[in-house]
Scaffold this active site. Structure first.
Site, PDB file in Angstrom:
ATOM      1  N   ASN A   8       0.870  -1.186   0.000  1.00 14.59           N
ATOM      2  CA  ASN A   8       0.000   0.000   0.000  1.00 14.59           C
ATOM      3  C   ASN A   8       0.901   1.228   0.000  1.00 14.59           C
ATOM      4  O   ASN A   8       1.458   1.594   1.038  1.00 14.59           O
ATOM      5  CB  ASN A   8      -0.898  -0.035   1.247  1.00 14.59           C
ATOM      6  CG  ASN A   8      -1.804   1.181   1.330  1.00 14.59           C
ATOM      7  OD1 ASN A   8      -1.861   1.994   0.397  1.00 14.59           O
ATOM      8  ND2 ASN A   8      -2.517   1.323   2.441  1.00 14.59           N
ATOM      9  N   TRP A   9       1.018   1.861  -1.173  1.00 15.67           N
ATOM     10  CA  TRP A   9       1.918   3.015  -1.301  1.00 15.67           C
ATOM     11  C   TRP A   9       1.292   4.297  -0.756  1.00 15.67           C
ATOM     12  O   TRP A   9       1.931   5.345  -0.736  1.00 15.67           O
ATOM     13  CB  TRP A   9       2.318   3.213  -2.766  1.00 15.67           C
ATOM     14  CG  TRP A   9       3.244   2.155  -3.295  1.00 15.67           C
ATOM     15  CD1 TRP A   9       3.860   1.164  -2.571  1.00 15.67           C
ATOM     16  CD2 TRP A   9       3.667   1.970  -4.651  1.00 15.67           C
ATOM     17  NE1 TRP A   9       4.635   0.386  -3.386  1.00 15.67           N
ATOM     18  CE2 TRP A   9       4.539   0.854  -4.673  1.00 15.67           C
ATOM     19  CE3 TRP A   9       3.403   2.630  -5.854  1.00 15.67           C
ATOM     20  CZ2 TRP A   9       5.146   0.404  -5.851  1.00 15.67           C
ATOM     21  CZ3 TRP A   9       3.997   2.175  -7.029  1.00 15.67           C
ATOM     22  CH2 TRP A   9       4.860   1.075  -7.014  1.00 15.67           C
ATOM     23  N   LYS A  10       0.046   4.199  -0.349  1.00 15.87           N
ATOM     24  CA  LYS A  10      -0.699   5.353   0.198  1.00 15.87           C
ATOM     25  C   LYS A  10      -0.515   6.563  -0.732  1.00 15.87           C
ATOM     26  O   LYS A  10      -0.441   6.385  -1.955  1.00 15.87           O
ATOM     27  CB  LYS A  10      -0.240   5.625   1.634  1.00 15.87           C
ATOM     28  CG  LYS A  10      -0.336   4.355   2.507  1.00 15.87           C
ATOM     29  CD  LYS A  10      -0.228   4.587   3.971  1.00 15.87           C
ATOM     30  CE  LYS A  10      -0.402   3.258   4.717  1.00 15.87           C
ATOM     31  NZ  LYS A  10      -0.342   3.354   6.149  1.00 15.87           N
ATOM     32  N   HIS A  93      -9.755   1.402   4.851  1.00 15.44           N
ATOM     33  CA  HIS A  93      -8.489   1.606   5.569  1.00 15.44           C
ATOM     34  C   HIS A  93      -8.715   2.589   6.729  1.00 15.44           C
ATOM     35  O   HIS A  93      -9.479   3.545   6.593  1.00 15.44           O
ATOM     36  CB  HIS A  93      -7.413   2.133   4.614  1.00 15.44           C
ATOM     37  CG  HIS A  93      -6.041   2.037   5.198  1.00 15.44           C
ATOM     38  ND1 HIS A  93      -5.580   2.928   6.144  1.00 15.44           N
ATOM     39  CD2 HIS A  93      -5.041   1.133   5.019  1.00 15.44           C
ATOM     40  CE1 HIS A  93      -4.355   2.575   6.503  1.00 15.44           C
ATOM     41  NE2 HIS A  93      -4.012   1.492   5.836  1.00 15.44           N
ATOM     42  N   GLU A 165      -5.510  -4.633  10.750  1.00 18.20           N
ATOM     43  CA  GLU A 165      -4.465  -3.644  11.005  1.00 18.20           C
ATOM     44  C   GLU A 165      -4.772  -2.913  12.311  1.00 18.20           C
ATOM     45  O   GLU A 165      -5.584  -1.971  12.324  1.00 18.20           O
ATOM     46  CB  GLU A 165      -4.406  -2.611   9.867  1.00 18.20           C
ATOM     47  CG  GLU A 165      -4.014  -3.194   8.537  1.00 18.20           C
ATOM     48  CD  GLU A 165      -3.425  -2.138   7.598  1.00 18.20           C
ATOM     49  OE1 GLU A 165      -2.349  -2.383   7.078  1.00 18.20           O
ATOM     50  OE2 GLU A 165      -4.045  -1.071   7.405  1.00 18.20           O
ATOM     51  N   SER A 210       3.377  -2.098  10.668  1.00 19.95           N
ATOM     52  CA  SER A 210       4.836  -2.131  10.863  1.00 19.95           C
ATOM     53  C   SER A 210       5.490  -3.442  10.408  1.00 19.95           C
ATOM     54  O   SER A 210       6.495  -3.861  10.978  1.00 19.95           O
ATOM     55  CB  SER A 210       5.190  -1.859  12.334  1.00 19.95           C
ATOM     56  OG  SER A 210       4.751  -0.578  12.731  1.00 19.95           O
ATOM     57  N   GLY A 231       2.821  -0.979   4.436  1.00 18.68           N
ATOM     58  CA  GLY A 231       2.868   0.441   4.081  1.00 18.68           C
ATOM     59  C   GLY A 231       4.315   0.882   3.882  1.00 18.68           C
ATOM     60  O   GLY A 231       4.898   0.700   2.808  1.00 18.68           O
ATOM     61  N   GLY A 232       4.899   1.435   4.931  1.00 15.46           N
ATOM     62  CA  GLY A 232       6.249   2.026   4.868  1.00 15.46           C
ATOM     63  C   GLY A 232       7.285   1.173   4.159  1.00 15.46           C
ATOM     64  O   GLY A 232       8.005   1.668   3.271  1.00 15.46           O
TER      65      GLY A 232
HETATM   66  P1  13P Z   1       2.933   0.342   7.858  1.00 15.74           P
HETATM   67  O1  13P Z   1       3.418  -0.937   7.231  1.00 15.74           O
HETATM   68  O2  13P Z   1       3.740   1.522   7.454  1.00 15.74           O
HETATM   69  O3  13P Z   1       2.778   0.204   9.338  1.00 15.74           O
HETATM   70  O4  13P Z   1       1.478   0.626   7.269  1.00 15.74           O
HETATM   71  C1  13P Z   1       0.507  -0.338   7.431  1.00 15.74           C
HETATM   72  C2  13P Z   1      -0.666   0.067   6.618  1.00 15.74           C
HETATM   73  O5  13P Z   1      -1.392   0.976   6.974  1.00 15.74           O
HETATM   74  C3  13P Z   1      -0.871  -0.653   5.343  1.00 15.74           C
HETATM   75  O6  13P Z   1      -2.143  -0.434   4.846  1.00 15.74           O
END
Ligand code: 13P
Length: 245
Positions: A8-10, A93, A165, A210, A231-232
């Site tokens: 998820n590149w947000k 989300h 999540e 995370s 995410g990150g």
């Molecule tokens: P992180 O992996 O950065 O904690 O993000 C999780 C997330 O929100 C994926 O949708």
């Protein structure tokens, strides 16, 4: 067993950066036994899609609208996402629930709309720290599942995915810290059973919060964790490639 790994590149990348990252990633990950889904933002979908087409990687979206056609300024139709080659869509989300006030009724309509278009919804659920501290985690997750999945019908278990999540474990949130893989597994077992009662199918349950190249194996080796929503760590080609491998 094959896992579902979703990047998820947000809203973290420009179109150019999305293209570069997709190309780098495609070069590193040539083969994998896992299913890997890349979710760029809307504006980058039509650029990233053709890069992924030549690979084993799958295109996903970060959201989609409640309807195929409507007077809904700014929304993006699942009909068009399908036309762009989108196979999965992240819905509900916690960032959209919190910052854009998206509620379960809207998320429920989006799920149904995605299914009509044969796009696989990834329904995100997760408790806040306050709910956890009050010992309300399972009660809260059960409610999110019931509201989000109300009246949802799927034909096979692979038609829908749940992403658990815990909001307090998402890396960009204040004082974030990862949930232990053992606790995540125990909660996901509960989610799996609860979702099975509603949907009458044993859908996949993936974990997010995370997850990175260092801890991925400890999460993915748990029996009730069918994959990860990242995410990150998905913003660096080498890190996400290490998660995938
Ligand atoms: P992180 O992996 O950065 O904690 O993000 C999780 C997330 O929100 C994926 O949708």
């Amino acid at each position: 067993m094959s896992k579902l790994l979703v990047a998820n590149w947000k809203m973290q990348l420009t179109i150019k950066e999305s293209l570069t990252l997709a190309a780098q990633f495609a070069k590193i990950v040539k083969t994998t036994k896992n299913e890997v889904v890349i979710c760029p933002d809307y504006s980058a979908l039509s650029f990233v899609g053709p890069i992924l087409k030549k690979t084993k990687l799958t295109l996903g979206a970060q959201d989609s609208a409640t309807d195929n056609r409507a007077a809904l300024t700014g929304e993006v139709s699942p009909l068009n996402l399908k036309a762009l080659g989108v196979k999965y869509v992240i819905l509900g989300h916690s960032e959209r629930r919190e910052h854009l006030h998206e509620n379960s009724a809207i998320i429920n309509r989006k799920i149904k709309s995605a299914l009509v278009n044969k796009i696989i919804p990834i329904l995100c659920i997760g408790e806040k720290l306050t709910e956890r501290e009050d010992g309300q985690t399972k009660l809260f997750l059960n409610e999110e599942l019931h509201h989000g999945l109300k009246g949802v019908k799927i034909k096979t278990a692979s038609d829908l995915v749940i992403a658990y999540e815990p909001i307090w474990a998402i890396s960009t949130n204040k004082n974030a810290k990862p949930m232990s893989p053992q606790e995540a597994d125990e909660i996901q077992k509960f989610i799996r059973a609860s979702a099975a009662k509603i949907l009458k199918k044993n859908v996949r349950v993936i974990y997010g919060g995370s997850v990175d190249e260092k801890n991925a194996v400890s999460y993915l080796s748990q029996p009730n964790i069918d994959g990860a929503l990242v995410g990150g760590a998905s913003l660096k080609a080498n890190s996400f490639a290490a998660v995938v491998k």
